[in-house]
Design a protein around this motif. Sequence first.
Motif, PDB file in Angstrom:
ATOM      1  N   SER A 185      35.838 -50.769 -50.889  1.00 60.18           N
ATOM      2  CA  SER A 185      35.976 -51.026 -49.450  1.00 60.18           C
ATOM      3  C   SER A 185      37.090 -52.043 -49.189  1.00 60.18           C
ATOM      4  CB  SER A 185      34.654 -51.544 -48.881  1.00 60.18           C
ATOM      5  OG  SER A 185      33.641 -50.579 -49.039  1.00 60.18           O
ATOM      6  N   SER A 238      40.383 -50.312 -49.693  1.00 57.06           N
ATOM      7  CA  SER A 238      40.640 -49.451 -48.536  1.00 57.06           C
ATOM      8  C   SER A 238      41.096 -50.274 -47.336  1.00 57.06           C
ATOM      9  CB  SER A 238      39.373 -48.651 -48.183  1.00 57.06           C
ATOM     10  OG  SER A 238      38.996 -47.822 -49.259  1.00 57.06           O
ATOM     11  N   GLU A 239      40.456 -51.417 -47.148  1.00 58.74           N
ATOM     12  CA  GLU A 239      40.834 -52.290 -46.035  1.00 58.74           C
ATOM     13  C   GLU A 239      42.236 -52.840 -46.223  1.00 58.74           C
ATOM     14  OE1 GLU A 239      40.659 -54.502 -42.513  1.00 58.74           O
ATOM     15  OE2 GLU A 239      39.554 -52.765 -43.268  1.00 58.74           O
ATOM     16  N   ARG A 248      44.636 -50.106 -45.521  1.00 62.24           N
ATOM     17  CA  ARG A 248      44.720 -49.914 -44.071  1.00 62.24           C
ATOM     18  C   ARG A 248      45.573 -51.001 -43.434  1.00 62.24           C
ATOM     19  NH1 ARG A 248      42.725 -51.783 -39.581  1.00 62.24           N
ATOM     20  NH2 ARG A 248      41.518 -53.375 -40.672  1.00 62.24           N
ATOM     21  N   ARG A 249      45.378 -52.223 -43.872  1.00 61.35           N
ATOM     22  CA  ARG A 249      46.185 -53.327 -43.327  1.00 61.35           C
ATOM     23  C   ARG A 249      47.659 -53.174 -43.709  1.00 61.35           C
ATOM     24  NH1 ARG A 249      42.461 -58.737 -44.503  1.00 61.35           N
ATOM     25  NH2 ARG A 249      40.724 -58.158 -43.093  1.00 61.35           N
ATOM     26  N   ARG A 277      49.190 -50.350 -44.313  1.00 65.27           N
ATOM     27  CA  ARG A 277      49.752 -49.288 -43.476  1.00 65.27           C
ATOM     28  C   ARG A 277      50.018 -49.786 -42.059  1.00 65.27           C
ATOM     29  NH1 ARG A 277      46.056 -45.941 -46.386  1.00 65.27           N
ATOM     30  NH2 ARG A 277      44.514 -46.178 -44.717  1.00 65.27           N
ATOM     31  N   GLU A 278      49.089 -50.591 -41.542  1.00 64.25           N
ATOM     32  CA  GLU A 278      49.283 -51.145 -40.200  1.00 64.25           C
ATOM     33  C   GLU A 278      50.505 -52.055 -40.161  1.00 64.25           C
ATOM     34  OE1 GLU A 278      45.730 -53.088 -39.074  1.00 64.25           O
ATOM     35  OE2 GLU A 278      44.653 -51.224 -38.529  1.00 64.25           O
ATOM     36  N   GLN A 294      53.497 -49.819 -40.398  1.00 62.82           N
ATOM     37  CA  GLN A 294      53.676 -49.156 -39.112  1.00 62.82           C
ATOM     38  C   GLN A 294      54.186 -50.126 -38.056  1.00 62.82           C
ATOM     39  OE1 GLN A 294      50.154 -47.233 -37.645  1.00 62.82           O
ATOM     40  NE2 GLN A 294      51.186 -46.383 -35.835  1.00 62.82           N
TER      41      GLN A 294
END
Length: 262
Positions: free
Chosen positions: A83, A86-87, A90-91, A93-94, A97
């Motif tokens: 987890s 994954s977090e 995600r961060r 990628r953010e 982005q």
Amino acid sequence: MDTLFALTALAGLSAMVWFALVAYFSKMRRRKAKIRAWGSFIIFVLSIAAISHFQNADAVAEGFKSTSDRMAAKNAGFTDSFSWRSEQLRRDRELIQQAEENETARRIQESEAAKRQQQKDEELAKAEAAEEEEREKKAAEQKLKEDEVAKAEAALAEEAVRAKEAACLADPQCAFDELSIQISVDCRLAIEKLPKWDFEWTDSWTEPKFLPAGWAKKDQKTLLLMGQALKLQNGFGAWKRVSYFCAYNLVSRKVVDVVINQ
């Protein structure tokens, strides 16, 4: 295992403190106390290193990068490494982005700024071209005015010359003074054709060949000239001083008539 090393580290720290106090207060046991204090310090450092090593190994075994990574996951509210990874993905990628969006926004701003600058440059160029055109227009108008003034002044000057010439032509003496050389030459040549025998001019500075005597035909601007600076020889060889007249047209610049009074 962590508990054992923790107890060892605590014991080493306590021993180091005890032997340091003994070395400070007991002169007789100072040497041995220093050695034992350093030994206790080494045991303490090794214990701390072992604790850190085993804790880090446990974190890696659980799927974390290190103990600090597991601590960060725990502070963020994650108990398992999957987890947490994954977090983090995600961060990441953010963040990527957001960085891309920021770069896109920056490029858009730069493009808009470049367009605004280009528009300003075009407007400035148009304004400068309009000013230059206006200056050229004013310069052309000024030159036209100056040319008109020059033409008017030239016309006035020409008119003044014509008026002066007309006034001079209305005065026999002025007309003669103006054309004295040409008149004298033309009248002299015309008179020299009349005598049958020899002739001799007797003119001088005080007695010129021709003097104006008025108008022969005033309406035709024909000037009448007279003189007495001429001697003629008759058939017997005698010389006689005579008078003569010459009518000269000021318009055609030609001799109209010549007369010798013998």
